[in-house]
Design an enzyme around this catalytic site. Structure first.
Site, PDB file in Angstrom:
ATOM      1  CG  ASP A  31      -2.047   0.977   1.123  1.00  0.00           C
ATOM      2  OD1 ASP A  31      -3.205   0.531   1.071  1.00  0.00           O
ATOM      3  OD2 ASP A  31      -1.793   2.209   1.089  1.00  0.00           O
ATOM      4  CB  ILE A  32       0.878   4.169  -2.264  1.00  0.00           C
ATOM      5  CG1 ILE A  32       1.959   5.058  -2.815  1.00  0.00           C
ATOM      6  CG2 ILE A  32      -0.381   4.961  -1.996  1.00  0.00           C
ATOM      7  CD1 ILE A  32       1.666   5.582  -4.214  1.00  0.00           C
ATOM      8  CD  GLN A  94     -14.639  -1.063  -3.178  1.00  0.00           C
ATOM      9  OE1 GLN A  94     -15.681  -0.682  -3.709  1.00  0.00           O
ATOM     10  NE2 GLN A  94     -14.177  -2.280  -3.323  1.00  0.00           N
ATOM     11  CG  HIS A 100      -8.654  -3.143  -2.256  1.00  0.00           C
ATOM     12  ND1 HIS A 100      -9.666  -2.593  -3.000  1.00  0.00           N
ATOM     13  CD2 HIS A 100      -8.452  -2.304  -1.216  1.00  0.00           C
ATOM     14  CE1 HIS A 100     -10.062  -1.457  -2.439  1.00  0.00           C
ATOM     15  NE2 HIS A 100      -9.351  -1.265  -1.342  1.00  0.00           N
TER      16      HIS A 100
END
Ligand code: AMP
Length: 140
Positions: A31-32, A94, A100
């Site tokens: 995850d960024i 979301q 995901h």
């Protein structure tokens, strides 16, 4: 066919990502904006917004992806414990309309309560740290 989602573009390599692992029908990447170090997303290559909209094959394989990511994170973070979260649709929070699983390794040094609140993330991605961790996890 609907527009490709952000995660479809990542799977297709149009947008860069820090890969952790992949199977025939799933892809996992860091995850960024991690909630904790090692925060990984596992996504089906089949694009669908909600779990119920996936084919049963993709849905079943996705769990194999979750377990494979746990195996790799276990080695790096020396833990068997994880917070796993799915926001299954926009009313559940979301942001990206593509199924995901969030996989977050939990250690003794992290707090023991569940991570229900996913909103207190840092906003500046640390790309150097993500690339370095991605390389290690791919080697496990
Ligand atoms: P959700 O709120 O459950 O839809 O989660 C979406 C997640 O995708 C968030 O945790 C974001 O930080 C993450 N995210 C968004 N863009 C990217 C990207 N380009 N690479 C990796 N993770 C991303």
């Amino acid at each position: 066919m609907s527009e490709p989602s952000l995660f479809t573009k990542i799977i297709q390599g149009e947008i860069p990502s820090s890969m952790v692992a992949q199977g025939e029908s799933w892809y996992a990447f860091l995850d960024i904006n991690p909630q904790r170090p090692g925060h990984t997303l596992v996504v089906p290559k089949e694009q669908a917004q909600r779990i119920a909209e996936l084919s049963s094959e993709s849905r079943r394989d996705l769990m194999d992806g979750v377990v494979e990511v746990q195996r790799r994170l276990s080695i790096e973070f020396e833990t068997t414990d994880f917070s796993i979260n799915v926001n299954d649709g926009p009313l559940a929070g979301q942001e990206v309309p593509h199924v995901h699983f969030h996989i977050i390794p939990r250690t003794k040094s992290s707090t023991s309560h569940p991570l229900w609140n996913m909103s207190n993330k840092p906003s500046d991605p640390d790309f150097e740290a993500l690339t370095s961790l991605s390389k290690k996890l791919q080697s496990y």
